[in-house]
Design a protein around this motif. Structure first.
Motif, PDB file in Angstrom:
ATOM      1  N   GLY A 177      -1.556  -1.553  -2.890  1.00  0.00           N
ATOM      2  CA  GLY A 177      -1.162  -0.738  -1.750  1.00  0.00           C
ATOM      3  C   GLY A 177       0.298  -0.362  -1.936  1.00  0.00           C
ATOM      4  O   GLY A 177       1.162  -1.229  -1.933  1.00  0.00           O
ATOM      5  N   ALA A 178       0.552   0.914  -2.149  1.00  0.00           N
ATOM      6  CA  ALA A 178       1.939   1.383  -2.310  1.00  0.00           C
ATOM      7  C   ALA A 178       2.038   2.748  -1.642  1.00  0.00           C
ATOM      8  O   ALA A 178       1.194   3.615  -1.858  1.00  0.00           O
ATOM      9  CB  ALA A 178       2.319   1.477  -3.782  1.00  0.00           C
ATOM     10  N   GLY A 179       3.045   2.933  -0.836  1.00  0.00           N
ATOM     11  CA  GLY A 179       3.238   4.219  -0.178  1.00  0.00           C
ATOM     12  C   GLY A 179       2.139   4.568   0.808  1.00  0.00           C
ATOM     13  O   GLY A 179       1.862   5.732   1.041  1.00  0.00           O
ATOM     14  N   GLY A 180       1.491   3.547   1.376  1.00  0.00           N
ATOM     15  CA  GLY A 180       0.431   3.786   2.343  1.00  0.00           C
ATOM     16  C   GLY A 180      -0.875   4.249   1.720  1.00  0.00           C
ATOM     17  O   GLY A 180      -1.766   4.721   2.418  1.00  0.00           O
ATOM     18  N   MET A 181      -0.995   4.105   0.410  1.00  0.00           N
ATOM     19  CA  MET A 181      -2.208   4.538  -0.290  1.00  0.00           C
ATOM     20  C   MET A 181      -2.729   3.380  -1.136  1.00  0.00           C
ATOM     21  O   MET A 181      -1.975   2.500  -1.527  1.00  0.00           O
ATOM     22  CB  MET A 181      -1.891   5.731  -1.201  1.00  0.00           C
ATOM     23  CG  MET A 181      -1.316   6.922  -0.477  1.00  0.00           C
ATOM     24  SD  MET A 181      -0.712   8.196  -1.613  1.00  0.00           S
ATOM     25  CE  MET A 181      -2.201   8.637  -2.474  1.00  0.00           C
ATOM     26  N   ARG A 182      -4.017   3.433  -1.440  1.00  0.00           N
ATOM     27  CA  ARG A 182      -4.612   2.470  -2.369  1.00  0.00           C
ATOM     28  C   ARG A 182      -4.656   3.130  -3.740  1.00  0.00           C
ATOM     29  O   ARG A 182      -5.272   4.177  -3.906  1.00  0.00           O
ATOM     30  CB  ARG A 182      -5.984   2.041  -1.891  1.00  0.00           C
ATOM     31  CG  ARG A 182      -5.907   1.230  -0.597  1.00  0.00           C
ATOM     32  CD  ARG A 182      -7.256   0.835  -0.047  1.00  0.00           C
ATOM     33  NE  ARG A 182      -8.113   0.154  -0.986  1.00  0.00           N
ATOM     34  CZ  ARG A 182      -8.043  -1.152  -1.295  1.00  0.00           C
ATOM     35  NH1 ARG A 182      -7.126  -1.907  -0.730  1.00  0.00           N
ATOM     36  NH2 ARG A 182      -8.876  -1.688  -2.170  1.00  0.00           N
ATOM     37  N   SER A 183      -3.971   2.505  -4.696  1.00  0.00           N
ATOM     38  CA  SER A 183      -3.818   3.088  -6.025  1.00  0.00           C
ATOM     39  C   SER A 183      -4.125   2.051  -7.086  1.00  0.00           C
ATOM     40  O   SER A 183      -4.234   0.860  -6.802  1.00  0.00           O
ATOM     41  CB  SER A 183      -2.386   3.598  -6.218  1.00  0.00           C
ATOM     42  OG  SER A 183      -2.050   4.536  -5.234  1.00  0.00           O
TER      43      SER A 183
END
Length: 195
Positions: A177-183
């Motif tokens: 979870g980085a920057g409000g996204m799942r990557s």
């Protein structure tokens, strides 16, 4: 629709395209995603936007539709190298350090792909075509730079799109979870043929 690979050596040949790409990144990452990133004059940039990098821009009529930055994994600028390695080394507060299943490489044959985006203004009916143009130009440019592999952080479901277009794209770490996204970090082989 065109795709152009920009460098510090050729930006003078492309008018305002370089600045427009940074403005498109500002709209995507700061205005739309709400990320706290460096900015000036409506442009987003960071410590990895150096003369060692290349920027692929998909554009039409002066408007940047999509983009990606390519950075050699052997590059250093002060304490920084490239985003994934610096995150793993604990230099970046917004990206977890356990993003890769192995030590981030420092290899002239491996480049990092970062700041990948498709502008929100691109209609849903055109998004796949724009993504395909971006992927194609990214691969052509990476190969021309001597890259045999790219390392990048992409949305967790994007590897399926990459495989659909013929890229050998494999997860190389856990979903983060980085920057409000799942990557997820991925490796992308430059040896495969695009569809």
């Amino acid at each position: 629709m065109e795709a152009t690979t920009l460098s510090f050596d050729n930006i003078h040949n492309h008018g305002t395209l370089f600045a427009e790409m940074f403005r498109a990144r500002h709209r995507t990452f700061i205005q739309h995603n709400g990320w706290d990133l460096p900015q000036a004059d409506g442009m987003e940039f960071d410590q990895y936007d150096t003369p060692a990098s290349r920027w692929v821009a998909v554009h039409e009529g002066g408007e940047v539709l999509a983009g990606v930055r390519l950075t050699p994994t052997i590059h250093r600028c002060g304490i920084y190298s490239y985003m994934i390695r610096d995150a793993q080394r604990g230099l970046l507060e917004t990206i977890p350090d356990d993003l890769l299943n192995f030590a981030a490489p420092v290899d002239p044959l491996i480049w990092e792909s970062s700041r990948v985006f498709v502008a929100e203004a691109v209609p849903a009916s055109d998004r796949l075509r724009v993504q395909m143009q971006l992927i194609h130009e990214m691969v052509v440019s990476a190969r021309a730079l001597g890259a045999q592999q790219l390392l990048g952080i992409i949305p967790e479901h994007a590897p399926r799109l990459a495989r659909r277009v013929g890229l050998d794209c494999l997860p190389a770490g856990p979903v983060i979870g980085a920057g409000g996204m799942r990557s997820v970090c991925v490796t992308i082989s430059m040896q495969t043929r695009l569809h």
